[in-house]
Write a protein that holds these residues in place. Structure first.
Motif, PDB file in Angstrom:
ATOM      1  N   SER A   1     -30.012   7.014 -98.340  1.00  0.00           N
ATOM      2  CA  SER A   1     -29.168   8.105 -98.847  1.00  0.00           C
ATOM      3  C   SER A   1     -28.819   7.954-100.321  1.00  0.00           C
ATOM      4  O   SER A   1     -28.553   8.942-101.003  1.00  0.00           O
ATOM      5  CB  SER A   1     -27.863   8.182 -98.052  1.00  0.00           C
ATOM      6  OG  SER A   1     -28.157   8.451 -96.722  1.00  0.00           O
TER       7      SER A   1
ATOM      8  N   ARG B   1     -31.883   4.871 -94.109  1.00  0.00           N
ATOM      9  CA  ARG B   1     -30.919   4.162 -94.977  1.00  0.00           C
ATOM     10  C   ARG B   1     -31.292   4.278 -96.463  1.00  0.00           C
ATOM     11  O   ARG B   1     -31.226   3.324 -97.219  1.00  0.00           O
ATOM     12  CB  ARG B   1     -30.819   2.685 -94.579  1.00  0.00           C
ATOM     13  CG  ARG B   1     -30.141   2.504 -93.240  1.00  0.00           C
ATOM     14  CD  ARG B   1     -29.661   1.093 -93.031  1.00  0.00           C
ATOM     15  NE  ARG B   1     -30.737   0.127 -93.034  1.00  0.00           N
ATOM     16  CZ  ARG B   1     -30.611  -1.157 -92.699  1.00  0.00           C
ATOM     17  NH1 ARG B   1     -29.436  -1.622 -92.345  1.00  0.00           N
ATOM     18  NH2 ARG B   1     -31.638  -1.964 -92.713  1.00  0.00           N
TER      19      ARG B   1
ATOM     20  N   PRO C   1     -27.265   9.139 -86.452  1.00  0.00           N
ATOM     21  CA  PRO C   1     -28.148   9.517 -87.566  1.00  0.00           C
ATOM     22  C   PRO C   1     -29.470  10.037 -87.012  1.00  0.00           C
ATOM     23  O   PRO C   1     -30.067   9.407 -86.141  1.00  0.00           O
ATOM     24  CB  PRO C   1     -28.358   8.203 -88.326  1.00  0.00           C
ATOM     25  CG  PRO C   1     -27.292   7.273 -87.847  1.00  0.00           C
ATOM     26  CD  PRO C   1     -26.924   7.721 -86.469  1.00  0.00           C
TER      27      PRO C   1
ATOM     28  N   ALA D   1     -31.123   9.498 -94.561  1.00  0.00           N
ATOM     29  CA  ALA D   1     -30.035   8.695 -93.994  1.00  0.00           C
ATOM     30  C   ALA D   1     -30.541   7.845 -92.835  1.00  0.00           C
ATOM     31  O   ALA D   1     -30.154   6.682 -92.694  1.00  0.00           O
ATOM     32  CB  ALA D   1     -28.893   9.602 -93.542  1.00  0.00           C
TER      33      ALA D   1
END
Ligand code: GUN
Ligand code: ZN
Length: 429
Positions: free
Chosen positions: A366, A364, A313, A361
């Motif tokens: 999303s 965290r 990510p 993302a």
């Protein structure tokens, strides 16, 4: 109340690093976003949404491009006043410019002034969410959380933990760092749109005892993020090797203290060994790419395409004030130039994705921000792709939306940020 914002839209269906970039996003030349309160209710064609929602209040942004609010996944708000400081590499830059400025943030009034200024600069540049370092002072954390709450921005920060290798007055202890962080985390985490990140500055400024305390705090609150710096400059890496001679590399230090894993956000991550890259992927840690900072401080060229290609990510970050701009357009521009210097020019769809969905993302988030999709929070930017005479000329010659977007990235600044919505409310424009 429902509102319908009309304009061109560009919405991603897929990751442009694993799908041909021009196929990853859907463009509509006459699109619309339906907002219901603080959420996006629908994304579609203007005519169809107008017909389906005749009572919605309509705002027509003409041919401006509607994109998600930008997400800056690594910045230092207390460095706002020392941005653009000349001529140093990382360690000297920290000691000469950064630490003296950060030592002022025990003054709650100064912290408040700088937090307000910083967030106003974010909004002027279309940044609606950010993951930000504060300083060691609890007052600095309260100041930015209060300012973000007043603007209803989705903001994550944490008290910097730093108990060695800094100037007097800018050090906590392993115990006070843990206690103060825990109190702030419990006070602010999950209040409105605010989030907490456990924030050991980087391995050289924390004792092993403090890194252990940071790991313990994060383990007690795994829903929080953990942010730090990793492998930015060769001198820094050599310093980590001297300070932690028993660890096989820099990332291994963070692994040993429980500071790697989903929700860990590593700033920079430029000079990595093969083992470190594999370990970042295996642990589920994320990387914040800081291209204006990496050229400004002379750190190096991050292998963005390689790290994303591995599946790590990765988000885009201003890294103000090591970074040289508050503008996410300038940051995308620098990411393009870094890619060019590595022989891999990023496509404009990839640049936009990194600045929105990629950063979301990495944080965290999303399911909350970073995309134009029903159910997500209505953070949005209208980009004027004709904001200046030269940009208007270049956009007029564009053969498709990606050429016009690329010109806006390369030539645009805050004048191209025509309007900004934060949780459905107009914040600019
Ligand atoms: N490494 C440790 N602290 C910092 C910081 O404030 N900025 C940058 N760019 N790198 C760091
Ligand atoms: Zn940083």
């Amino acid at each position: 109340m429902t509102r319908l914002i009309l304009g061109q839209t560009l919405a991603f269906d897929a990751d442009p690093f694993s799908t041909p970039p021009e196929d990853a996003a859907r463009h509509s030349a006459h699109g619309a976003i339906l907002m219901d309160g603080d959420r996006i209710a629908a994304v579609g064609e203007a005519d169809a949404l107008r017909a389906a929602h005749p009572d919605a209040q309509v705002e027509d942004m003409g041919d401006a491009l509607l994109v998600p609010g930008f997400v800056d996944c690594h910045a230092h708000y207390p460095q706002t006043a020392i941005i653009a400081s000349w001529g140093r590499r990382l360690i000297d830059w920290l000691n000469n410019y950064t630490f003296p400025e950060e030592s002022r943030f025990g003054d709650a009034a100064y912290a408040r002034t700088q937090a307000e200024l910083y967030l106003d600069l974010c909004l002027a540049n279309g940044i609606t969410s950010a993951c930000v370092f504060s300083t060691i002072h609890p007052e600095s954390v309260d100041a930015i959380f209060e300012a973000a709450q007043a603007r209803n921005m989705r903001l994550t920060t944490g008290k910097v933990m730093m108990d060695r290798n800094a100037i007097d007055g800018l050090k906590d202890t392993a115990q006070s760092g843990y206690d103060d962080s825990k109190a702030l985390l419990e006070k602010w985490r999950g209040v409105g749109r605010l989030g907490y990140a456990v924030t050991p500055r980087f391995a050289p400024t924390s004792s092993p005892e403090q890194l252990e305390a940071a790991g313990a705090l994060w383990a007690e609150h795994p829903d929080c993020l953990m942010q730090t710096h990793l492998s930015e400059q060769p001198e820094e890496i050599a310093w980590v090797r001297r300070l932690f001679p028993d660890d096989k590399d820099y990332f291994a230090v963070y692994e040993r203290f429980g500071l790697a894993g989903p929700g860990a956000l590593m700033g920079h991550a430029i000079h990595l060994s093969k083992r470190e890259r594999a370990a970042i992927l295996e642990t589920g840690s994320a990387v914040a790419h800081c291209p204006t900072s990496n050229t400004f401080i002379g750190s190096g060229l991050c292998d963005v395409a390689g790290l994303r290609g591995q599946g790590i990510p990765l988000g885009l970050a201003t890294d103000v004030g090591g970074g040289s701009s508050f503008s996410m357009l300038a940051t995308m521009r620098a990411a393009y130039e870094v890619g060019q210097l590595r022989g891999l020019p990023l496509h404009p769809a990839q640049l936009l994705w990194l600045a929105t969905e990629g950063s979301a993302a990495a944080m965290r988030l999303s399911d909350k921000v970073g995309r134009l999709a029903p159910g997500l929070e209505a953070d949005m930017v209208a980009l004027d792709m004709k904001a200046t005479p030269v940009l208007a000329q270049r956009s007029a010659r564009a053969r498709d939306i990606f050429e016009a977007l690329f010109a806006t990235i390369m030539l645009g600044d805050d004048r191209a940020v025509k309007a900004v919505w934060v949780a459905g409310e107009k914040a600019r424009g």
